[in-house]
Design a protein around this motif. Structure first.
Motif, PDB file in Angstrom:
ATOM      1  N   VAL A  11      40.551  25.843  31.318  1.00 50.19           N
ATOM      2  CA  VAL A  11      42.000  25.802  31.569  1.00 50.19           C
ATOM      3  C   VAL A  11      42.666  24.555  30.988  1.00 50.19           C
ATOM      4  N   ASP A  12      41.901  23.646  30.383  1.00 51.35           N
ATOM      5  CA  ASP A  12      42.522  22.496  29.731  1.00 51.35           C
ATOM      6  C   ASP A  12      43.119  22.934  28.395  1.00 51.35           C
ATOM      7  N   SER A  13      44.026  22.141  27.859  1.00 56.49           N
ATOM      8  CA  SER A  13      44.712  22.499  26.614  1.00 56.49           C
ATOM      9  C   SER A  13      44.576  21.379  25.587  1.00 56.49           C
ATOM     10  N   VAL A  14      44.964  21.698  24.366  1.00 56.31           N
ATOM     11  CA  VAL A  14      45.143  20.662  23.360  1.00 56.31           C
ATOM     12  C   VAL A  14      46.496  19.992  23.604  1.00 56.31           C
ATOM     13  N   THR A  15      46.766  18.928  22.874  1.00 62.59           N
ATOM     14  CA  THR A  15      48.086  18.310  22.909  1.00 62.59           C
ATOM     15  C   THR A  15      49.106  19.264  22.296  1.00 62.59           C
ATOM     16  N   ASP A  16      50.206  19.473  23.006  1.00 61.42           N
ATOM     17  CA  ASP A  16      51.290  20.348  22.525  1.00 61.42           C
ATOM     18  C   ASP A  16      50.775  21.734  22.175  1.00 61.42           C
ATOM     19  N   GLY A  17      49.978  22.283  23.061  1.00 59.08           N
ATOM     20  CA  GLY A  17      49.395  23.594  22.834  1.00 59.08           C
ATOM     21  C   GLY A  17      50.160  24.701  23.533  1.00 59.08           C
ATOM     22  N   GLY A  18      49.425  25.809  23.808  1.00 57.86           N
ATOM     23  CA  GLY A  18      50.012  26.963  24.460  1.00 57.86           C
ATOM     24  C   GLY A  18      49.331  27.272  25.776  1.00 57.86           C
ATOM     25  N   ASN A  19      49.746  28.367  26.402  1.00 51.28           N
ATOM     26  CA  ASN A  19      49.312  28.690  27.762  1.00 51.28           C
ATOM     27  C   ASN A  19      48.209  29.739  27.818  1.00 51.28           C
ATOM     28  N   TYR A  20      47.701  30.194  26.674  1.00 52.28           N
ATOM     29  CA  TYR A  20      46.806  31.348  26.676  1.00 52.28           C
ATOM     30  C   TYR A  20      45.381  31.010  26.276  1.00 52.28           C
ATOM     31  N   ASP A  21      45.206  29.998  25.451  1.00 56.48           N
ATOM     32  CA  ASP A  21      43.892  29.577  24.980  1.00 56.48           C
ATOM     33  C   ASP A  21      43.115  28.981  26.152  1.00 56.48           C
ATOM     34  N   GLY A  22      42.209  29.769  26.722  1.00 54.86           N
ATOM     35  CA  GLY A  22      41.415  29.318  27.863  1.00 54.86           C
ATOM     36  C   GLY A  22      41.803  30.015  29.150  1.00 54.86           C
ATOM     37  N   PRO A  23      43.043  29.848  29.636  1.00 53.48           N
ATOM     38  CA  PRO A  23      43.425  30.482  30.898  1.00 53.48           C
ATOM     39  C   PRO A  23      43.283  32.000  30.911  1.00 53.48           C
ATOM     40  N   VAL A  24      43.507  32.676  29.772  1.00 53.14           N
ATOM     41  CA  VAL A  24      43.329  34.131  29.751  1.00 53.14           C
ATOM     42  C   VAL A  24      41.906  34.496  30.166  1.00 53.14           C
ATOM     43  N   GLY A  25      40.925  33.784  29.631  1.00 54.84           N
ATOM     44  CA  GLY A  25      39.538  34.072  29.968  1.00 54.84           C
ATOM     45  C   GLY A  25      39.141  33.610  31.348  1.00 54.84           C
ATOM     46  N   SER A  26      39.665  32.462  31.784  1.00 55.53           N
ATOM     47  CA  SER A  26      39.339  31.945  33.112  1.00 55.53           C
ATOM     48  C   SER A  26      39.928  32.821  34.206  1.00 55.53           C
ATOM     49  N   PHE A  27      41.240  33.091  34.092  1.00 53.42           N
ATOM     50  CA  PHE A  27      41.891  33.903  35.115  1.00 53.42           C
ATOM     51  C   PHE A  27      41.440  35.357  35.023  1.00 53.42           C
ATOM     52  N   GLY A  28      41.130  35.800  33.797  1.00 55.84           N
ATOM     53  CA  GLY A  28      40.583  37.141  33.630  1.00 55.84           C
ATOM     54  C   GLY A  28      39.258  37.293  34.354  1.00 55.84           C
ATOM     55  N   ALA A  29      38.417  36.253  34.304  1.00 55.61           N
ATOM     56  CA  ALA A  29      37.127  36.292  34.992  1.00 55.61           C
ATOM     57  C   ALA A  29      37.319  36.321  36.506  1.00 55.61           C
ATOM     58  N   ILE A  30      38.248  35.523  37.014  1.00 57.64           N
ATOM     59  CA  ILE A  30      38.537  35.537  38.453  1.00 57.64           C
ATOM     60  C   ILE A  30      39.050  36.917  38.865  1.00 57.64           C
ATOM     61  N   GLU A  31      39.933  37.478  38.048  1.00 61.57           N
ATOM     62  CA  GLU A  31      40.475  38.810  38.343  1.00 61.57           C
ATOM     63  C   GLU A  31      39.383  39.869  38.333  1.00 61.57           C
ATOM     64  N   VAL A  32      38.430  39.774  37.429  1.00 64.30           N
ATOM     65  CA  VAL A  32      37.311  40.726  37.390  1.00 64.30           C
ATOM     66  C   VAL A  32      36.504  40.642  38.688  1.00 64.30           C
ATOM     67  N   ALA A  33      36.180  39.429  39.121  1.00 61.09           N
ATOM     68  CA  ALA A  33      35.423  39.270  40.364  1.00 61.09           C
ATOM     69  C   ALA A  33      36.221  39.818  41.547  1.00 61.09           C
ATOM     70  N   ARG A  34      37.512  39.530  41.568  1.00 59.92           N
ATOM     71  CA  ARG A  34      38.357  40.033  42.657  1.00 59.92           C
ATOM     72  C   ARG A  34      38.412  41.558  42.642  1.00 59.92           C
ATOM     73  N   SER A  35      38.503  42.142  41.458  1.00 63.56           N
ATOM     74  CA  SER A  35      38.543  43.594  41.342  1.00 63.56           C
ATOM     75  C   SER A  35      37.246  44.228  41.825  1.00 63.56           C
ATOM     76  N   LEU A  36      36.117  43.620  41.518  1.00 59.33           N
ATOM     77  CA  LEU A  36      34.844  44.127  42.008  1.00 59.33           C
ATOM     78  C   LEU A  36      34.807  44.124  43.532  1.00 59.33           C
ATOM     79  N   LEU A  37      35.325  43.050  44.134  1.00 63.91           N
ATOM     80  CA  LEU A  37      35.381  42.979  45.588  1.00 63.91           C
ATOM     81  C   LEU A  37      36.303  44.052  46.160  1.00 63.91           C
ATOM     82  N   GLU A  38      37.480  44.151  45.594  1.00 64.17           N
ATOM     83  CA  GLU A  38      38.463  45.103  46.105  1.00 64.17           C
ATOM     84  C   GLU A  38      37.992  46.546  45.956  1.00 64.17           C
ATOM     85  N   GLN A  39      37.302  46.828  44.850  1.00 63.63           N
ATOM     86  CA  GLN A  39      36.845  48.189  44.580  1.00 63.63           C
ATOM     87  C   GLN A  39      35.444  48.465  45.148  1.00 63.63           C
ATOM     88  N   LYS A  40      34.921  47.454  45.850  1.00 62.65           N
ATOM     89  CA  LYS A  40      33.616  47.577  46.513  1.00 62.65           C
ATOM     90  C   LYS A  40      32.511  47.974  45.542  1.00 62.65           C
TER      91      LYS A  40
END
Length: 442
Positions: free
Chosen positions: A116-145
């Motif tokens: 979730v860290d960024s480069v200087t003057d970077g954007g919001n997608y490089d890194g967070p998409v994969g990190s939050f996507g991974a959290i969402e996958v784990a949450r979905s597995l829990l929710e869908q049992k």
């Protein structure tokens, strides 16, 4: 942190949806099914939209490692873990981890995540998409049992942009000299690990060896324009290119620009120009996906009326084939000798960085492809021209990566952007790839 930034960060944290609705009681299925499943894409993209406020400045996103914005971003991420029903722990390197148990305690975990860290003057997608996507996958597995045979671990690596520091520690490749490198925040890696809650004296406790992981999957934006150009929704990464950096010093003779005849010059700048063109022509003259860039140029004495006596330049050479990298290394050195002879200058090559290609595991790339196909998503195989934490994990475990399009091929820029539908597609592929990998990995 300025008061205005603090208010923005606090507001973003407060805006997170309250945790609830995860039915963790009752029977779990014995194993995951093969039916295509989907994540909550609206929730995932909502997290990303909220996260955009953290480290946002007039010139771009600045969540550089160990800065106050990085700390705020990590606090936000910690809340996502908690609200997703995941108990986060911090390893001694400062990497953030959570684990879902599997049905077979003897199996090694499948690891998913990013940074979730960024480069200087970077954007919001490089890194967070994969990190939050991974959290969402784990949450979905829990929710869908859905319960896997393997344990599933989610990781958010620290300081990827400063040289894949967190993942290097995790595979035992960080050197003592690396600890004294200075991050973009002005803090050394050694200081930074303490700032984020790690413990430099106990880094060995975070190291994993071969056999400790069943496999690793990382979702990421492409950071290029091939998917958009080819109208494909998913990139199946064949591997992460090897990288070789050279610093080349060209020595001539500084002399008066007006009084020295053209046929009596030892012009280091002329030699550098010829070499730059020759590198480009050599790379373009051979079929393949190899790339090379002359990126930095220092000229001495750098004066209008003096023939340059010395030029130092850099070459960045990348390809998925180690043999190709080695072949072009020899080619560039020969070009230096030839141009040096023609211009009465000398070329001295110093190798600064040398990382070998990290090839994706064939089973996992097939899993990614089949998952994209099951979801009806167009896809293509492709190399990653940028470095990622996955290349470090590849030293100890099978790995693969999933790419989603970057609009305009732009990354490491305030203009970096990936569409919500593409981010959701990528997370859906990651979810189904995890379920499928659970069946094929030992």
């Amino acid at each position: 942190m300025h008061r205005r930034q603090f208010v923005q960060h606090a507001a973003a944290l407060a805006a997170l949806p309250a945790f609830g609705g995860l039915a963790k009681t009752g029977p779990w299925p014995e194993t995951a099914t093969q039916a295509a499943r989907v994540v909550n894409g609206e929730r995932l993209n909502g997290w990303l939209a909220q996260f955009d406020a953290i480290g946002r400045t007039a010139s771009g996103i600045n969540r550089v490692a160990y800065s106050e914005a990085d700390l705020a971003g990590r606090a936000f991420t910690k809340q996502l873990f908690a609200q997703s029903g995941l108990t986060m722990r911090l390893d001694t390197a400062g990497n953030m981890l959570a684990r879902l148990p599997g049905t077979d305690a003897a199996l090694k975990p499948i690891l998913i995540g990013s940074h979730v860290d960024s480069v200087t003057d970077g954007g919001n997608y490089d890194g967070p998409v994969g990190s939050f996507g991974a959290i969402e996958v784990a949450r979905s597995l829990l929710e869908q049992k859905v319960r896997l045979r393997h344990p599933l671990e989610v990781v958010v690596w620290q300081n990827e942009e400063g040289g894949t520091i967190g993942s290097k520690i995790a595979v035992g490749l960080l050197t003592p000299a690396d600890l004294d490198k200075v991050a973009r925040s002005g803090k050394t890696v050694r200081e930074g690990i303490g700032i984020i809650g790690g413990d430099v004296s106990r880094l060995a406790e975070s190291v994993r060896k071969k056999g400790d992981l069943a496999g690793y999957l990382e979702l990421h934006i492409e950071q290029g324009g091939q998917l958009e150009k080819n109208n494909r929704q998913i990139g199946v990464v064949e591997g992460i290119v090897g990288l070789r950096w050279f610093e080349i010093t060209i020595t001539g003779f500084a002399n008066h620009a007006g009084a020295t005849p053209m046929d009596q010059r030892q012009d280091a700048m002329l030699a550098a120009a010829k070499f730059t063109v020759a590198v480009n022509e050599a790379i373009r003259g051979e079929a393949g996906r190899q790339v090379a860039t002359v990126g930095r140029l220092n000229v001495l004495p750098n004066t209008t009326n003096v023939i340059p006596g010395q030029v130092t330049l850099t070459v960045d050479l990348r390809d998925l084939s180690q043999a190709t990298i080695d072949r072009f290394t020899a080619r560039f050195e020969q070009l230096g000798r030839d141009i040096g002879k023609a211009t009465s200058t000398t070329f001295a090559f110093t190798q600064m960085v040398n990382s070998t290609p990290a090839l994706s595991d064939t089973r996992l790339t097939q899993v990614v492809e089949s998952s994209a196909g099951a979801l009806g998503l167009t896809h293509q195989r492709m190399p990653s021209g940028a470095g990622h934490d996955a290349q470090e994990v590849a030293h100890i475990a099978p790995m693969a990566m999933i790419f989603v399009p970057s609009v305009g091929g732009i990354s490491h820029s305030p203009r970096e952007f990936s569409r919500t539908v593409d981010i959701t597609n990528g997370a859906n592929v990651l979810l189904n790839a995890v379920i499928a990998a659970d069946k094929v990995l030992p």
